[in-house]
Design an enzyme around this catalytic site. Structure first.
Site, short mmCIF file in Angstrom:
data_model
loop_
_atom_site.label_atom_id
_atom_site.label_comp_id
_atom_site.label_asym_id
_atom_site.label_seq_id
_atom_site.Cartn_x
_atom_site.Cartn_y
_atom_site.Cartn_z
N PHE A 6 44.22 25.82 21.07
CA PHE A 6 42.92 26.39 20.76
C PHE A 6 42.12 26.71 22.03
O PHE A 6 42.17 25.95 23.00
CB PHE A 6 42.06 25.41 19.96
N ASP A 7 41.36 27.78 21.97
CA ASP A 7 40.20 27.94 22.84
C ASP A 7 39.17 26.93 22.35
O ASP A 7 39.33 26.34 21.28
CB ASP A 7 39.69 29.38 22.71
#
Length: 217
Positions: A6-7
């Site tokens: 994930f960002d």
């Protein structure tokens, strides 16, 4: 699929308001500049320290960096709330035995503040921050480093983000890319390059995962 990366800002937590607030305070205090959120967003890429060092005109950059973290920390609880849907997603993925990672442009110091505040500090197998790379997103260095540390192949991983830079980094790392606009503040209204999938709600993404759709890279 063995890993999901994930960002952070605008993807796992709605931290963009606190980022904007802290930067606005710094640039007003040190350069007497009133910056709007779009002007700040245009600086994104390097870590917070990098943004200040590259864009602040005032020579007292270290003092400015300390003010940023002071404002980021003291207003975090007020401006950033836990998100039950994101928490459900993380629990679902862990329950499925998937490895989880974060690749973010944030500095380690601010990420640690956020992860602790929203009680996410123990969920991730690998965390790559802006301090850990030479070239920030859209360069794929961070995603590739995460893959290596997770010990997964590119075709066994997915990268999820809310910005053009995220999608470009994921595609250059040759992983499945997912563009999301599921929080109230996100970075990109329209992606300049199409992600493999995009979602406007967390529940929609969980339903998608349950269907077990596969891709050819």
């Amino acid at each position: 699929m063995k890993a999901i990366i994930f960002d952070f800002d605008g993807t796992l937590a709605n931290t963009l308001p606190i980022c904007y607030y802290a930067f606005q305070t710094v640039f007003k205090e040190f350069d007497n500049k009133d910056l709007c959120s779009e002007e700040i967003k245009a600086m994104f890429g390097p870590s917070e320290t990098g943004i200040i060092k590259e864009n602040l005109l005032n020579i007292n950059k270290e003092q400015a960096i300390e003010l940023y973290y002071e404002k980021y920390s003291e207003n975090h609880t007020k401006l950033v709330k836990q998100n039950s849907e994101i928490n459900d997603l993380i629990r679902y993925l862990i329950g499925k035995g998937l490895k989880l990672g974060i690749v973010t442009g944030k500095a380690r110091r601010s990420l640690d503040i956020s992860l602790k505040a929203i009680q996410m500090e123990n969920f991730f197998d690998v965390i790559i921050t802006g301090d850990d790379v030479i070239k920030p997103k859209p360069h794929p260095e961070g995603v590739k480093k995460a893959l290596s540390l997770l010990n997964v192949k590119n075709n066994e991983a997915m990268f999820i983000g809310d910005s053009d830079a995220d999608i470009h980094a994921g595609i250059q790392a040759n992983v499945i890319t997912v563009g999301v606009q599921w929080l109230s503040d996100y970075q990109t209204l329209e992606f300049s390059i199409d992600p493999h999938s995009s979602f406007n709600s967390v529940s929609e993404f969980i339903d998608f995962l349950k269907k077990g759709v596969s891709y050819e890279l």
